[in-house]
Design a protein around this motif. Sequence first.
Motif, PDB file in Angstrom:
ATOM      1  N   LEU A  50      40.486  33.738  73.899  1.00  0.00           N
ATOM      2  CA  LEU A  50      41.574  34.154  74.782  1.00  0.00           C
ATOM      3  C   LEU A  50      41.124  34.338  76.226  1.00  0.00           C
ATOM      4  CD1 LEU A  50      43.286  36.788  72.458  1.00  0.00           C
ATOM      5  CD2 LEU A  50      43.918  34.392  72.813  1.00  0.00           C
ATOM      6  N   ARG A  51      39.815  34.158  76.499  1.00  0.00           N
ATOM      7  CA  ARG A  51      39.312  34.387  77.846  1.00  0.00           C
ATOM      8  C   ARG A  51      38.548  33.176  78.368  1.00  0.00           C
ATOM      9  NH1 ARG A  51      37.179  39.127  75.567  1.00  0.00           N
ATOM     10  NH2 ARG A  51      35.110  38.278  75.994  1.00  0.00           N
ATOM     11  N   VAL A  52      39.036  32.003  78.117  1.00  0.00           N
ATOM     12  CA  VAL A  52      38.372  30.794  78.601  1.00  0.00           C
ATOM     13  C   VAL A  52      38.682  30.626  80.091  1.00  0.00           C
ATOM     14  CG1 VAL A  52      38.169  28.294  78.367  1.00  0.00           C
ATOM     15  CG2 VAL A  52      38.531  29.714  76.338  1.00  0.00           C
ATOM     16  N   ARG A 233      49.976  27.369  82.300  1.00  0.00           N
ATOM     17  CA  ARG A 233      49.716  28.410  81.312  1.00  0.00           C
ATOM     18  C   ARG A 233      50.998  28.796  80.571  1.00  0.00           C
ATOM     19  NH1 ARG A 233      44.610  29.527  79.534  1.00  0.00           N
ATOM     20  NH2 ARG A 233      43.123  29.514  81.240  1.00  0.00           N
ATOM     21  N   THR A 234      52.079  28.921  81.319  1.00  0.00           N
ATOM     22  CA  THR A 234      53.350  29.277  80.694  1.00  0.00           C
ATOM     23  C   THR A 234      53.806  28.196  79.731  1.00  0.00           C
ATOM     24  OG1 THR A 234      53.983  30.539  82.666  1.00  0.00           O
ATOM     25  CG2 THR A 234      55.739  29.921  81.149  1.00  0.00           C
ATOM     26  N   ASN A 275      37.049  26.329  68.418  1.00  0.00           N
ATOM     27  CA  ASN A 275      36.781  25.358  69.475  1.00  0.00           C
ATOM     28  C   ASN A 275      36.800  26.011  70.852  1.00  0.00           C
ATOM     29  OD1 ASN A 275      38.453  23.463  71.569  1.00  0.00           O
ATOM     30  ND2 ASN A 275      36.846  22.308  70.533  1.00  0.00           N
ATOM     31  N   ARG A 276      37.787  26.847  71.101  1.00  0.00           N
ATOM     32  CA  ARG A 276      37.875  27.508  72.400  1.00  0.00           C
ATOM     33  C   ARG A 276      36.773  28.550  72.572  1.00  0.00           C
ATOM     34  NH1 ARG A 276      42.186  26.667  75.395  1.00  0.00           N
ATOM     35  NH2 ARG A 276      42.071  28.706  76.391  1.00  0.00           N
ATOM     36  N   LEU A 289      42.825  18.704  82.060  1.00  0.00           N
ATOM     37  CA  LEU A 289      42.718  17.691  81.019  1.00  0.00           C
ATOM     38  C   LEU A 289      42.354  18.310  79.676  1.00  0.00           C
ATOM     39  CD1 LEU A 289      42.773  14.655  80.376  1.00  0.00           C
ATOM     40  CD2 LEU A 289      40.347  14.572  80.951  1.00  0.00           C
ATOM     41  N   VAL A 290      41.500  19.319  79.693  1.00  0.00           N
ATOM     42  CA  VAL A 290      41.034  19.943  78.457  1.00  0.00           C
ATOM     43  C   VAL A 290      42.160  20.721  77.770  1.00  0.00           C
ATOM     44  CG1 VAL A 290      39.378  21.632  77.536  1.00  0.00           C
ATOM     45  CG2 VAL A 290      38.672  20.031  79.288  1.00  0.00           C
ATOM     46  N   THR A 291      43.197  21.072  78.501  1.00  0.00           N
ATOM     47  CA  THR A 291      44.289  21.836  77.891  1.00  0.00           C
ATOM     48  C   THR A 291      44.996  21.076  76.773  1.00  0.00           C
ATOM     49  OG1 THR A 291      45.763  21.046  79.659  1.00  0.00           O
ATOM     50  CG2 THR A 291      44.754  23.210  79.955  1.00  0.00           C
TER      51      THR A 291
END
Length: 340
Positions: A50-52, A233-234, A275-276, A289-291
Amino acid sequence: ARDPNTPPNLRSLVVTRRLAAWCAEVSVRFRLPILLATALLTVAALPSALRVPFNASIELWFLENDPALASYKEFHELFGDDAFILLALETPPGETVFQPEALASLERVTRKLESMDALGRVVSLSRYQSVTGADNELTLVPAVPEALTPESLREAEARLLADPLARKRVISEDGRMAVVLAEVVFRPNQFEYRLELVEEIEAFLAEEQAQHGMAYIFTGPSVLDADIFRDTRTDLKWNIPLLYLCVTLLLIFTLRHFAGTLLPLAVVACTVLMNRALFQVFGWQENSLVTIVPLILTAVGIADSVHIVVYFLNLRGQGVEPKEAARESVRRMFKPCLLT
């Protein structure tokens, strides 16, 4: 398989089958320790997942020895950052910014920006000086007089509106709008400080409007970057739950089996979280891109899991015992799932 005369494709097939059989046996025999370890790893990964950190810097998309990146860095060394922020105060029709309340607000905003470490040079009406000439001498006259009397304000308004440099930099031609322009300090390979900068200024402007009734227009490349980041993010906060909802409904409709619906979702959720969490372990950063990685993992993970579950349910429907059906499902689906 160990015979050197055996064709390579046959050796590969034998090795894959042995590996599949071993994986199937381990998965069934040690299923409870595996499930417990998976649960513990998922819980441990949750805080890091949750903190990437997010990186939207331009340098991210270039190789270290790219000539274009070298030119970009040289540009910054010569001219500073190409990012800026722009604040504009607009007064109602029929009025100008040469009012005590408006000028006092501009001074407060200017001082706030000058005190921020992430900002460099600040250009503002409250810091502008007009150049006047008299008796063969040039004199710098502050745009905002010290005494904000009606006479001094009218004189300052007439002088500034007649100054072509002022009209192009700090004030509109009709005098209704004044701007504050600030340069953003260049920090290579950093992005978070720009988000913090925009959020701090937004909070200050909200307080300025609440206490003094002064509303500002806030824009610039850094503001645009922050808006794109927050909107992304939203979108992710909505898209991923909606994706899981659609997948859940589809699994319920097609499988009509509680475990068959729950297990693929659990597999994918654990995979995405782990993974995150690896981003924190290796010091990586997320970017635009990674999102998409969680979405790709969801698609592949659901597909693989559903293949195994469906094959297992078909074997159970044929009367095969649960453990043997699980072994056979893993053996049969091992290679396609391994490749994906």
